[in-house]
Design a protein around this motif. Structure first.
Motif, PDB file in Angstrom:
ATOM      1  N   GLU A   1       2.859   2.987  -0.129  1.00 28.04           N
ATOM      2  CA  GLU A   1       1.137   3.630   0.282  1.00 28.04           C
ATOM      3  C   GLU A   1       0.304   2.783   0.972  1.00 28.04           C
ATOM      4  OE1 GLU A   1       0.966   6.780   1.520  1.00 28.04           O
ATOM      5  OE2 GLU A   1       2.529   7.538   0.154  1.00 28.04           O
ATOM      6  N   GLN A   2       0.123   1.527   0.479  1.00 30.30           N
ATOM      7  CA  GLN A   2      -0.245   0.347   0.647  1.00 30.30           C
ATOM      8  C   GLN A   2       0.406  -0.321   2.161  1.00 30.30           C
ATOM      9  OE1 GLN A   2      -0.997  -3.193  -1.245  1.00 30.30           O
ATOM     10  NE2 GLN A   2      -2.078  -3.983  -0.422  1.00 30.30           N
ATOM     11  N   ALA A   3       1.496   0.475   2.312  1.00 26.82           N
ATOM     12  CA  ALA A   3       2.511  -0.874   3.289  1.00 26.82           C
ATOM     13  C   ALA A   3       2.221   0.269   4.762  1.00 26.82           C
ATOM     14  CB  ALA A   3       3.680  -1.071   3.231  1.00 26.82           C
ATOM     15  N   LEU A   4       2.247   1.405   4.211  1.00 24.77           N
ATOM     16  CA  LEU A   4       1.885   2.621   4.928  1.00 24.77           C
ATOM     17  C   LEU A   4       0.820   2.997   6.348  1.00 24.77           C
ATOM     18  CD1 LEU A   4       4.438   5.462   3.176  1.00 24.77           C
ATOM     19  CD2 LEU A   4       4.421   4.968   5.710  1.00 24.77           C
ATOM     20  N   GLU A   5       0.140   2.690   4.491  1.00 20.69           N
ATOM     21  CA  GLU A   5      -1.341   3.207   5.585  1.00 20.69           C
ATOM     22  C   GLU A   5      -1.748   1.855   6.262  1.00 20.69           C
ATOM     23  OE1 GLU A   5      -4.209   4.268   2.154  1.00 20.69           O
ATOM     24  OE2 GLU A   5      -2.989   5.638   1.306  1.00 20.69           O
ATOM     25  N   SER A   6      -1.321   0.804   6.364  1.00 14.69           N
ATOM     26  CA  SER A   6      -1.928  -0.547   6.733  1.00 14.69           C
ATOM     27  C   SER A   6      -1.397  -0.432   8.781  1.00 14.69           C
ATOM     28  CB  SER A   6      -1.324  -1.851   6.502  1.00 14.69           C
ATOM     29  OG  SER A   6      -1.898  -2.688   7.708  1.00 14.69           O
ATOM     30  N   THR A   7      -2.484  -0.716   9.128  1.00 15.17           N
ATOM     31  CA  THR A   7      -2.035  -0.675  10.655  1.00 15.17           C
ATOM     32  C   THR A   7      -1.236  -2.012  11.232  1.00 15.17           C
ATOM     33  OG1 THR A   7      -4.175  -1.080  11.646  1.00 15.17           O
ATOM     34  CG2 THR A   7      -3.394   1.308  11.557  1.00 15.17           C
ATOM     35  N   ASP A   8      -1.827  -2.844  10.284  1.00 15.26           N
ATOM     36  CA  ASP A   8      -0.941  -4.315  10.446  1.00 15.26           C
ATOM     37  C   ASP A   8       0.645  -3.841  10.111  1.00 15.26           C
ATOM     38  OD1 ASP A   8      -3.160  -5.179  11.351  1.00 15.26           O
ATOM     39  OD2 ASP A   8      -4.175  -5.569   9.584  1.00 15.26           O
ATOM     40  N   SER A   9       1.327  -4.960   9.643  1.00 10.59           N
ATOM     41  CA  SER A   9       2.251  -5.363   9.159  1.00 10.59           C
ATOM     42  C   SER A   9       2.469  -5.812   7.645  1.00 10.59           C
ATOM     43  CB  SER A   9       3.606  -6.880   9.967  1.00 10.59           C
ATOM     44  OG  SER A   9       2.998  -7.471  10.149  1.00 10.59           O
ATOM     45  N   VAL A  10       3.558  -5.840   7.055  1.00  7.98           N
ATOM     46  CA  VAL A  10       2.929  -6.477   5.598  1.00  7.98           C
ATOM     47  C   VAL A  10       4.361  -7.607   5.463  1.00  7.98           C
ATOM     48  CG1 VAL A  10       2.094  -4.452   4.369  1.00  7.98           C
ATOM     49  CG2 VAL A  10       4.721  -4.705   4.576  1.00  7.98           C
ATOM     50  N   ALA A  11       3.673  -8.491   4.907  1.00  6.45           N
ATOM     51  CA  ALA A  11       4.698  -9.516   4.644  1.00  6.45           C
ATOM     52  C   ALA A  11       5.707  -9.165   3.625  1.00  6.45           C
ATOM     53  CB  ALA A  11       3.943 -10.951   3.564  1.00  6.45           C
ATOM     54  N   ALA A  12       7.018  -9.404   3.677  1.00 11.82           N
ATOM     55  CA  ALA A  12       7.709  -9.196   3.138  1.00 11.82           C
ATOM     56  C   ALA A  12       9.338 -10.309   2.619  1.00 11.82           C
ATOM     57  CB  ALA A  12       8.740  -7.878   3.615  1.00 11.82           C
ATOM     58  N   GLN A  13       9.985 -10.143   1.755  1.00  9.97           N
ATOM     59  CA  GLN A  13      10.695 -11.138   1.281  1.00  9.97           C
ATOM     60  C   GLN A  13      12.378 -10.596   1.683  1.00  9.97           C
ATOM     61  OE1 GLN A  13       9.513 -13.084  -2.146  1.00  9.97           O
ATOM     62  NE2 GLN A  13       8.212 -14.964  -1.193  1.00  9.97           N
ATOM     63  N   ILE A  14      13.373 -11.297   1.593  1.00 10.59           N
ATOM     64  CA  ILE A  14      14.258 -11.026   1.141  1.00 10.59           C
ATOM     65  C   ILE A  14      15.802 -12.212   0.462  1.00 10.59           C
ATOM     66  CG2 ILE A  14      17.160 -10.142   2.068  1.00 10.59           C
ATOM     67  CD1 ILE A  14      13.812  -9.856   4.170  1.00 10.59           C
ATOM     68  N   GLU A  15      15.943 -11.166  -0.982  1.00  6.46           N
ATOM     69  CA  GLU A  15      16.615 -13.305  -1.036  1.00  6.46           C
ATOM     70  C   GLU A  15      17.513 -12.663  -1.478  1.00  6.46           C
ATOM     71  OE1 GLU A  15      15.974 -16.254  -4.303  1.00  6.46           O
ATOM     72  OE2 GLU A  15      14.439 -14.994  -4.531  1.00  6.46           O
ATOM     73  N   PHE A  16      19.231 -13.668  -1.711  1.00  6.55           N
ATOM     74  CA  PHE A  16      20.304 -13.798  -2.452  1.00  6.55           C
ATOM     75  C   PHE A  16      20.520 -14.486  -3.254  1.00  6.55           C
ATOM     76  CE2 PHE A  16      20.080 -11.910   2.250  1.00  6.55           C
ATOM     77  CZ  PHE A  16      20.970 -10.061   2.177  1.00  6.55           C
ATOM     78  N   VAL A  17      19.931 -14.245  -4.946  1.00  5.88           N
ATOM     79  CA  VAL A  17      20.623 -15.131  -5.119  1.00  5.88           C
ATOM     80  C   VAL A  17      22.165 -15.155  -5.662  1.00  5.88           C
ATOM     81  CG1 VAL A  17      19.431 -16.195  -7.396  1.00  5.88           C
ATOM     82  CG2 VAL A  17      18.364 -14.853  -6.056  1.00  5.88           C
ATOM     83  N   TYR A  18      22.752 -16.955  -5.760  1.00  4.04           N
ATOM     84  CA  TYR A  18      23.981 -16.676  -6.470  1.00  4.04           C
ATOM     85  C   TYR A  18      23.892 -16.934  -7.856  1.00  4.04           C
ATOM     86  CZ  TYR A  18      24.743 -16.419  -1.296  1.00  4.04           C
ATOM     87  OH  TYR A  18      24.658 -15.912   0.312  1.00  4.04           O
TER      88      TYR A  18
END
Length: 147
Positions: free
Chosen positions: A85-102
Protein backbone atom coordinates in the motif's frame (compact mmCIF):
# COMPACT_ATOMS: atom_id res chain seq x y z
CA UNK A 1 30.60 -31.97 -18.11
CA UNK A 2 30.56 -29.87 -14.97
CA UNK A 3 27.22 -29.50 -13.23
CA UNK A 4 26.02 -25.86 -13.09
CA UNK A 5 25.35 -24.21 -9.77
CA UNK A 6 21.67 -23.38 -9.38
CA UNK A 7 19.54 -21.86 -6.65
CA UNK A 8 16.23 -22.68 -4.98
CA UNK A 9 13.17 -20.41 -5.01
CA UNK A 10 13.86 -19.26 -1.44
CA UNK A 11 17.19 -17.72 -2.52
CA UNK A 12 15.52 -15.39 -5.06
CA UNK A 13 14.67 -12.19 -3.18
CA UNK A 14 12.56 -9.18 -4.17
CA UNK A 15 12.88 -6.49 -1.51
CA UNK A 16 11.22 -3.06 -1.21
CA UNK A 17 12.59 -0.03 0.60
CA UNK A 18 10.64 1.44 3.49
CA UNK A 19 11.58 4.92 2.23
CA UNK A 20 13.48 5.82 5.42
CA UNK A 21 17.04 7.14 5.62
CA UNK A 22 18.92 4.89 5.79
CA UNK A 23 16.57 2.61 3.86
CA UNK A 24 15.56 -0.76 5.23
CA UNK A 25 14.75 -3.33 2.53
CA UNK A 26 12.32 -6.18 3.24
CA UNK A 27 10.79 -8.88 1.08
CA UNK A 28 6.99 -8.76 1.23
CA UNK A 29 5.74 -12.23 2.14
CA UNK A 30 3.39 -14.30 0.01
CA UNK A 31 5.00 -14.73 -3.39
CA UNK A 32 4.91 -18.26 -4.75
CA UNK A 33 6.08 -17.12 -8.18
CA UNK A 34 8.52 -14.31 -9.06
CA UNK A 35 10.20 -12.98 -12.17
CA UNK A 36 12.77 -10.34 -13.01
CA UNK A 37 13.03 -9.26 -16.64
CA UNK A 38 15.52 -6.87 -18.17
CA UNK A 39 14.83 -5.61 -21.68
CA UNK A 40 15.96 -3.21 -24.38
CA UNK A 41 13.95 -1.15 -26.85
CA UNK A 42 15.70 -1.41 -30.18
CA UNK A 43 15.58 0.65 -33.35
CA UNK A 44 16.48 -1.11 -36.56
CA UNK A 45 17.48 0.01 -40.02
CA UNK A 46 17.97 -2.03 -43.17
CA UNK A 47 21.48 -1.69 -44.56
CA UNK A 48 21.78 -2.69 -48.22
CA UNK A 49 24.79 -4.27 -49.82
CA UNK A 50 26.24 -1.49 -52.00
CA UNK A 51 27.98 -3.93 -54.34
CA UNK A 52 24.93 -6.21 -54.72
CA UNK A 53 21.87 -3.98 -54.17
CA UNK A 54 19.40 -6.75 -55.15
CA UNK A 55 20.59 -9.00 -52.30
CA UNK A 56 18.58 -9.01 -49.12
CA UNK A 57 19.53 -6.18 -46.81
CA UNK A 58 20.66 -6.98 -43.30
CA UNK A 59 19.06 -5.24 -40.33
CA UNK A 60 21.31 -3.40 -37.92
CA UNK A 61 20.00 -2.46 -34.49
CA UNK A 62 20.76 0.28 -32.00
CA UNK A 63 19.63 0.42 -28.38
CA UNK A 64 17.13 3.18 -27.71
CA UNK A 65 16.36 2.43 -24.07
CA UNK A 66 16.65 -0.19 -21.34
CA UNK A 67 14.13 -1.22 -18.69
CA UNK A 68 13.35 -3.87 -16.11
CA UNK A 69 10.19 -5.50 -14.81
CA UNK A 70 9.54 -7.28 -11.52
CA UNK A 71 6.46 -9.43 -11.28
CA UNK A 72 5.19 -11.88 -8.76
CA UNK A 73 2.12 -13.69 -7.60
CA UNK A 74 1.05 -15.78 -4.66
CA UNK A 75 -1.08 -15.63 -1.56
CA UNK A 76 -2.26 -12.38 -0.04
CA UNK A 77 -0.26 -12.07 3.19
CA UNK A 78 -1.61 -9.66 5.81
CA UNK A 79 1.88 -8.59 6.87
CA UNK A 80 2.83 -7.60 3.32
CA UNK A 81 -0.12 -5.28 2.71
CA UNK A 82 1.35 -2.14 4.41
CA UNK A 83 4.47 -2.30 2.21
CA UNK A 84 2.43 -2.78 -0.95
CA UNK A 85 0.00 0.00 0.00
CA UNK A 86 2.84 2.42 0.79
CA UNK A 87 4.40 1.76 -2.63
CA UNK A 88 1.03 2.02 -4.38
CA UNK A 89 0.04 5.29 -2.74
CA UNK A 90 3.29 7.01 -3.66
CA UNK A 91 3.49 8.92 -6.92
CA UNK A 92 7.27 8.49 -6.65
CA UNK A 93 9.03 5.26 -7.51
CA UNK A 94 10.31 3.07 -4.68
CA UNK A 95 13.77 1.59 -4.30
CA UNK A 96 13.87 -2.16 -4.80
CA UNK A 97 16.49 -4.90 -4.69
CA UNK A 98 16.60 -8.21 -6.50
CA UNK A 99 19.09 -10.78 -5.27
CA UNK A 100 20.01 -14.33 -6.24
CA UNK A 101 22.05 -16.03 -3.48
CA UNK A 102 24.19 -19.05 -4.39
CA UNK A 103 25.28 -21.91 -2.13
CA UNK A 104 28.80 -20.43 -1.79
CA UNK A 105 27.23 -17.16 -0.48
CA UNK A 106 28.00 -15.18 -3.62
CA UNK A 107 25.10 -13.13 -4.97
CA UNK A 108 23.94 -11.51 -8.15
CA UNK A 109 22.50 -8.24 -6.88
CA UNK A 110 20.36 -5.70 -8.77
CA UNK A 111 19.07 -2.42 -7.44
CA UNK A 112 16.99 0.43 -8.80
CA UNK A 113 13.74 2.33 -8.49
CA UNK A 114 10.39 0.89 -9.57
CA UNK A 115 6.79 1.98 -9.90
CA UNK A 116 4.04 -0.50 -9.09
CA UNK A 117 2.20 -0.74 -12.38
CA UNK A 118 -0.49 -3.15 -11.25
CA UNK A 119 -1.60 -4.77 -8.02
CA UNK A 120 -4.39 -7.31 -8.43
CA UNK A 121 -6.15 -9.20 -5.67
CA UNK A 122 -8.42 -12.07 -6.61
CA UNK A 123 -10.08 -15.00 -4.94
CA UNK A 124 -12.18 -18.03 -5.75
CA UNK A 125 -14.48 -20.06 -3.54
CA UNK A 126 -12.55 -22.83 -1.81
CA UNK A 127 -9.15 -21.21 -2.35
CA UNK A 128 -6.90 -18.67 -0.62
CA UNK A 129 -7.01 -15.08 -1.82
CA UNK A 130 -4.24 -14.44 -4.35
CA UNK A 131 -2.22 -11.35 -5.26
CA UNK A 132 -0.43 -10.46 -8.47
CA UNK A 133 2.06 -7.55 -8.72
CA UNK A 134 3.87 -5.95 -11.65
CA UNK A 135 6.54 -3.27 -11.19
CA UNK A 136 8.30 -1.24 -13.90
CA UNK A 137 11.75 0.32 -13.56
CA UNK A 138 12.20 4.07 -13.19
CA UNK A 139 15.75 4.85 -14.28
CA UNK A 140 18.97 2.89 -14.17
CA UNK A 141 19.25 -0.62 -12.71
CA UNK A 142 22.65 -1.46 -11.26
CA UNK A 143 24.21 -4.92 -11.14
CA UNK A 144 26.88 -6.27 -8.82
CA UNK A 145 28.28 -9.72 -8.08
CA UNK A 146 28.95 -9.88 -4.35
CA UNK A 147 31.25 -12.34 -2.62
Amino acid sequence: MARPETIKFGKFFVRLSDGATPAVFTAPCGFTSKSFTRSKTLNSVQVPDCEFPDDAAWEERDVQSMSATISGSGVLAKGAMPAWEQALESTDSVAAQIEFVYADDTSDFYQGRFHIESFEINGSLGERVQVSVTMQSDGEITYERTT
